[in-house]
Design an enzyme around this catalytic site. Structure first.
Site, PDB file in Angstrom:
ATOM      1  N   ARG A 120      -7.915  16.813  -9.610  1.00  0.00           N
ATOM      2  CA  ARG A 120      -8.225  15.916 -10.739  1.00  0.00           C
ATOM      3  C   ARG A 120      -7.422  14.622 -10.697  1.00  0.00           C
ATOM      4  NH1 ARG A 120      -8.376  20.823 -13.766  1.00  0.00           N
ATOM      5  NH2 ARG A 120     -10.517  21.568 -13.766  1.00  0.00           N
ATOM      6  N   LYS A 142     -12.045   0.618  -7.485  1.00  0.00           N
ATOM      7  CA  LYS A 142     -13.394   1.182  -7.355  1.00  0.00           C
ATOM      8  C   LYS A 142     -13.447   2.027  -6.091  1.00  0.00           C
ATOM      9  CE  LYS A 142     -16.707  -2.021  -9.413  1.00  0.00           C
ATOM     10  NZ  LYS A 142     -17.814  -2.933  -9.069  1.00  0.00           N
ATOM     11  N   GLU A 184     -17.092 -12.123   1.948  1.00  0.00           N
ATOM     12  CA  GLU A 184     -16.669 -11.599   0.639  1.00  0.00           C
ATOM     13  C   GLU A 184     -15.699 -12.586  -0.027  1.00  0.00           C
ATOM     14  OE1 GLU A 184     -17.771  -8.757  -1.877  1.00  0.00           O
ATOM     15  OE2 GLU A 184     -17.640  -7.693   0.005  1.00  0.00           O
ATOM     16  N   LYS A 220      -9.141 -11.657  -8.482  1.00  0.00           N
ATOM     17  CA  LYS A 220      -9.701 -10.329  -8.796  1.00  0.00           C
ATOM     18  C   LYS A 220      -8.788  -9.574  -9.763  1.00  0.00           C
ATOM     19  CE  LYS A 220     -11.808  -6.185  -6.961  1.00  0.00           C
ATOM     20  NZ  LYS A 220     -12.401  -5.470  -5.827  1.00  0.00           N
ATOM     21  N   GLU A 230     -15.583  -2.406 -15.741  1.00  0.00           N
ATOM     22  CA  GLU A 230     -16.840  -3.147 -15.545  1.00  0.00           C
ATOM     23  C   GLU A 230     -17.816  -3.022 -16.721  1.00  0.00           C
ATOM     24  OE1 GLU A 230     -18.294  -3.462 -11.433  1.00  0.00           O
ATOM     25  OE2 GLU A 230     -20.305  -3.292 -12.262  1.00  0.00           O
ATOM     26  N   ARG A 234     -16.361  -8.058 -15.191  1.00  0.00           N
ATOM     27  CA  ARG A 234     -16.208  -7.575 -13.799  1.00  0.00           C
ATOM     28  C   ARG A 234     -17.544  -7.557 -13.047  1.00  0.00           C
ATOM     29  NH1 ARG A 234     -12.352  -2.709 -11.401  1.00  0.00           N
ATOM     30  NH2 ARG A 234     -12.979  -3.040  -9.237  1.00  0.00           N
ATOM     31  N   ASN A 238     -19.956  -8.787  -8.602  1.00  0.00           N
ATOM     32  CA  ASN A 238     -21.107  -8.305  -7.835  1.00  0.00           C
ATOM     33  C   ASN A 238     -22.018  -9.445  -7.389  1.00  0.00           C
ATOM     34  OD1 ASN A 238     -20.280  -5.629  -8.217  1.00  0.00           O
ATOM     35  ND2 ASN A 238     -21.269  -5.551 -10.221  1.00  0.00           N
ATOM     36  N   HIS A 241     -24.482  -9.134  -4.596  1.00  0.00           N
ATOM     37  CA  HIS A 241     -24.478  -7.724  -4.188  1.00  0.00           C
ATOM     38  C   HIS A 241     -25.776  -6.985  -4.509  1.00  0.00           C
ATOM     39  CE1 HIS A 241     -20.335  -8.356  -3.219  1.00  0.00           C
ATOM     40  NE2 HIS A 241     -20.136  -7.089  -2.914  1.00  0.00           N
ATOM     41  N   HIS A 245     -26.847  -5.210  -1.406  1.00  0.00           N
ATOM     42  CA  HIS A 245     -26.965  -3.744  -1.276  1.00  0.00           C
ATOM     43  C   HIS A 245     -28.380  -3.356  -0.867  1.00  0.00           C
ATOM     44  CE1 HIS A 245     -23.246  -2.724  -3.997  1.00  0.00           C
ATOM     45  NE2 HIS A 245     -22.916  -3.119  -2.789  1.00  0.00           N
ATOM     46  N   HIS A 257     -21.838  -4.827   5.561  1.00  0.00           N
ATOM     47  CA  HIS A 257     -21.748  -5.169   4.133  1.00  0.00           C
ATOM     48  C   HIS A 257     -21.512  -6.670   3.917  1.00  0.00           C
ATOM     49  CE1 HIS A 257     -20.859  -4.686  -0.121  1.00  0.00           C
ATOM     50  NE2 HIS A 257     -19.716  -5.325   0.053  1.00  0.00           N
TER      51      HIS A 257
HETATM   52  P1  NAD Z   1     -15.045  -0.861   7.498  1.00  0.00           P
HETATM   53  O1  NAD Z   1     -14.036  -0.143   6.735  1.00  0.00           O
HETATM   54  O2  NAD Z   1     -16.187  -0.088   8.067  1.00  0.00           O
HETATM   55  O3  NAD Z   1     -14.306  -1.646   8.682  1.00  0.00           O
HETATM   56  C1  NAD Z   1     -15.076  -2.419   9.567  1.00  0.00           C
HETATM   57  C2  NAD Z   1     -14.858  -1.996  11.025  1.00  0.00           C
HETATM   58  O4  NAD Z   1     -13.614  -2.510  11.474  1.00  0.00           O
HETATM   59  C3  NAD Z   1     -14.801  -0.492  11.255  1.00  0.00           C
HETATM   60  O5  NAD Z   1     -15.422  -0.206  12.469  1.00  0.00           O
HETATM   61  C4  NAD Z   1     -13.303  -0.222  11.366  1.00  0.00           C
HETATM   62  O6  NAD Z   1     -13.031   0.905  12.133  1.00  0.00           O
HETATM   63  C5  NAD Z   1     -12.806  -1.472  12.030  1.00  0.00           C
HETATM   64  N1  NAD Z   1     -11.441  -1.851  11.756  1.00  0.00           N
HETATM   65  C6  NAD Z   1     -10.805  -1.822  10.570  1.00  0.00           C
HETATM   66  N2  NAD Z   1      -9.611  -2.426  10.654  1.00  0.00           N
HETATM   67  C7  NAD Z   1      -9.458  -2.814  11.935  1.00  0.00           C
HETATM   68  C8  NAD Z   1      -8.452  -3.514  12.626  1.00  0.00           C
HETATM   69  N3  NAD Z   1      -7.372  -4.004  12.009  1.00  0.00           N
HETATM   70  N4  NAD Z   1      -8.621  -3.730  13.952  1.00  0.00           N
HETATM   71  C9  NAD Z   1      -9.749  -3.295  14.587  1.00  0.00           C
HETATM   72  N5  NAD Z   1     -10.753  -2.673  13.971  1.00  0.00           N
HETATM   73  C10 NAD Z   1     -10.615  -2.430  12.650  1.00  0.00           C
HETATM   74  O7  NAD Z   1     -15.721  -2.036   6.653  1.00  0.00           O
HETATM   75  P2  NAD Z   1     -15.132  -3.156   5.665  1.00  0.00           P
HETATM   76  O8  NAD Z   1     -15.918  -4.361   5.961  1.00  0.00           O
HETATM   77  O9  NAD Z   1     -13.663  -3.222   5.691  1.00  0.00           O
HETATM   78  O10 NAD Z   1     -15.547  -2.587   4.229  1.00  0.00           O
HETATM   79  C11 NAD Z   1     -16.892  -2.444   3.859  1.00  0.00           C
HETATM   80  C12 NAD Z   1     -16.993  -1.346   2.838  1.00  0.00           C
HETATM   81  O11 NAD Z   1     -16.210  -1.705   1.705  1.00  0.00           O
HETATM   82  C13 NAD Z   1     -18.399  -1.115   2.341  1.00  0.00           C
HETATM   83  O12 NAD Z   1     -18.667   0.267   2.312  1.00  0.00           O
HETATM   84  C14 NAD Z   1     -18.380  -1.678   0.936  1.00  0.00           C
HETATM   85  O13 NAD Z   1     -19.292  -1.031   0.092  1.00  0.00           O
HETATM   86  C15 NAD Z   1     -16.957  -1.432   0.524  1.00  0.00           C
HETATM   87  N6  NAD Z   1     -16.464  -2.329  -0.535  1.00  0.00           N
HETATM   88  C16 NAD Z   1     -15.808  -1.760  -1.568  1.00  0.00           C
HETATM   89  C17 NAD Z   1     -15.300  -2.558  -2.566  1.00  0.00           C
HETATM   90  C18 NAD Z   1     -14.518  -1.936  -3.691  1.00  0.00           C
HETATM   91  O14 NAD Z   1     -14.161  -2.659  -4.620  1.00  0.00           O
HETATM   92  N7  NAD Z   1     -14.219  -0.663  -3.636  1.00  0.00           N
HETATM   93  C19 NAD Z   1     -15.455  -3.951  -2.506  1.00  0.00           C
HETATM   94  C20 NAD Z   1     -16.119  -4.497  -1.430  1.00  0.00           C
HETATM   95  C21 NAD Z   1     -16.623  -3.678  -0.439  1.00  0.00           C
HETATM   96  N1  GLY Z   2     -16.068  -5.505  -5.452  1.00  0.00           N
HETATM   97  C1  GLY Z   2     -16.455  -5.538  -6.820  1.00  0.00           C
HETATM   98  C2  GLY Z   2     -15.461  -4.948  -7.742  1.00  0.00           C
HETATM   99  O1  GLY Z   2     -14.421  -4.487  -7.333  1.00  0.00           O
HETATM  100  O2  GLY Z   2     -15.703  -4.926  -8.928  1.00  0.00           O
END
Ligand code: NAD
Ligand code: GLY
Length: 356
Positions: A120, A142, A184, A220, A230, A234, A238, A241, A245, A257
């Site tokens: 939890r 998030k 982003e 942010k 949100e 907040r 998006n 997005h 998405h 993404h």
């Molecule tokens: P990711 O985590 O898949 O990383 C991208 C690629 O880079 C992967 O293949 C990873 O293995 C590689 N990688 C990571 N760090 C590295 C490094 N330093 N050197 C070499 N390779 C490396 O993708 P991302 O673009 O970081 O994140 C996208 C995800 O984040 C999506 O699923 C999206 O929905 C999510 N997201 C979440 C939020 C949130 O607020 N929680 C906000 C924006 C995006």
């Molecule tokens: N990436 C959108 C949020 O964190 O609200």
């Protein structure tokens, strides 16, 4: 090292600078105290950073156990989440222990989700290794996994106890992943205003990347402090997005993404200009900034396919969907449209810029 504070319900620091990962144990131990930590990472990040991270945690007196899953959005599902939870349990982690997310947004979302529901809720630390995670996903709490029906459809809010961003990690990041992070950050700059947007307009973002990470996190943090769950403001984060998405879903998650967000930002901007919600001048500036940073401004998916996919998005409520609209640089707003208007809106955003 720059330190920012996120004054969420449970406050925490975000430290941004070079060279912190090899010494992360000391900083993390100061926040968590002596405990066991489940280090969650992916197969690419593990090759570069897992050994050093685990060594540093051990040297600081923490008891790390590592779990690695295959890199990529395909892993962001309940099967991987279940594997992580089983790993935490079989490692004997208890409520006083913690999770460390070492990686990009996928690792952060998965590890954060696991930390939020294991027993939890246990504490967790974000060690973002992508630009996208540094400027956005590691901050704000998030977490989510994707469902077959759509992106991020199951998740929870769970704030980290610390975010430690070592900008040296960006040196090993593949170019396309770096570009995704710029997308982003560009989105945030449209929300935050000229002080951030000018780097993208001039094409100088890469030269000022630490400053950009700091400004994105600072912007942010303010939004999250005012609207952690949100309920209103907040939703602006998006921006780009809803269509983004939809592009990810239509592509079977083969479109990254960040690129999907860039296209989504361009499409909603052009649509807004055509529907009179934003001036042509502002739309042209955003379009030009995307192009200047080699980011996509279109997609091959049809308005019908995108609208259908977008209706599975969380931002839909009943028969309406709330969209973030780029009214001006630094002044975005929320608009609620009927779901039947969405296809027309997307079609307007897909017609060529010259028609504006
Ligand atoms: P990711 O985590 O898949 O990383 C991208 C690629 O880079 C992967 O293949 C990873 O293995 C590689 N990688 C990571 N760090 C590295 C490094 N330093 N050197 C070499 N390779 C490396 O993708 P991302 O673009 O970081 O994140 C996208 C995800 O984040 C999506 O699923 C999206 O929905 C999510 N997201 C979440 C939020 C949130 O607020 N929680 C906000 C924006 C995006
Ligand atoms: N990436 C959108 C949020 O964190 O609200």
């Amino acid at each position: 090292m720059k330190t920012l504070h996120v004054n969420a319900e449970k406050g925490y620091n975000v430290q941004i600078g070079q060279g912190s990962l090899p010494n992360c144990g000391e900083v993390i131990a100061r926040i968590l105290g002596p405990c066991s930590v489940g280090v969650i990472t992916d197969s690419n990040v593990a090759r570069f950073y897992l050994e050093g991270c685990v060594r540093s945690l051990t040297d600081a007196g923490l008891r790390p156990r590592a779990f690695t899953f295959p890199a990529g959005e395909d892993s962001k599902n309940f099967s991987t989440l279940s594997d992580i939870l089983e790993f935490l349990a079989s490692s004997g982690l208890t409520r006083v222990d913690a999770v460390v997310a070492l990686g990009g947004g996928v690792v952060g979302d998965m590890a954060g989700f696991a930390a939020g529901c294991y027993m939890r809720g246990v504490r967790f630390v974000q060690l973002p290794t992508t630009l996208l995670a540094a400027v956005d996903s590691s901050v704000g709490g998030k977490t989510a996994v994707d469902l077959k029906a759509g992106k991020n459809l199951a998740g929870l809010f769970h704030q980290p106890s610390l975010v430690l961003c070592d900008t040296d990690c960006l040196n090993t990041l593949p170019e396309r992943e770096y570009q995704c992070g710029l997308a982003e950050a560009l989105k945030t700059s449209v929300l935050a205003g000229e002080g951030l947007f000018h780097y993208f307009e001039e094409g100088t973002a890469r030269m000022h990347i630490e400053e950009i990470i700091g400004q994105c996190v600072g912007y942010k943090a303010g939004v999250v402090e005012r609207d952690e769950r949100e309920q209103g403001e907040r939703k602006l984060l998006n921006l780009g997005h809803t269509v983004g998405h939809a592009i990810e879903l239509c592509s079977g998650y083969t479109t990254l993404h960040g690129f999907a967000v860039a296209s989504g930002l361009s499409i909603i901007t052009k649509a807004s200009a055509r529907w009179g919600w934003c001036s042509s001048a502002t739309a042209c500036r955003i379009e030009a900034a995307l192009k200047k940073n080699d980011l996509p401004t279109a997609t091959n998916f049809s308005p019908t396919a995108l609208a259908k996919a977008a209706l599975s998005d969380k931002k839909r409520t009943g028969s309406t969907v709330t969209l973030a609209i780029p009214s001006e640089i630094g002044a975005c707003s929320l608009r609620t449209v009927d779901i039947h208007e969405l296809e027309g809106l997307i079609a307007a955003g897909l017609s060529p810029m010259e028609d504006l």
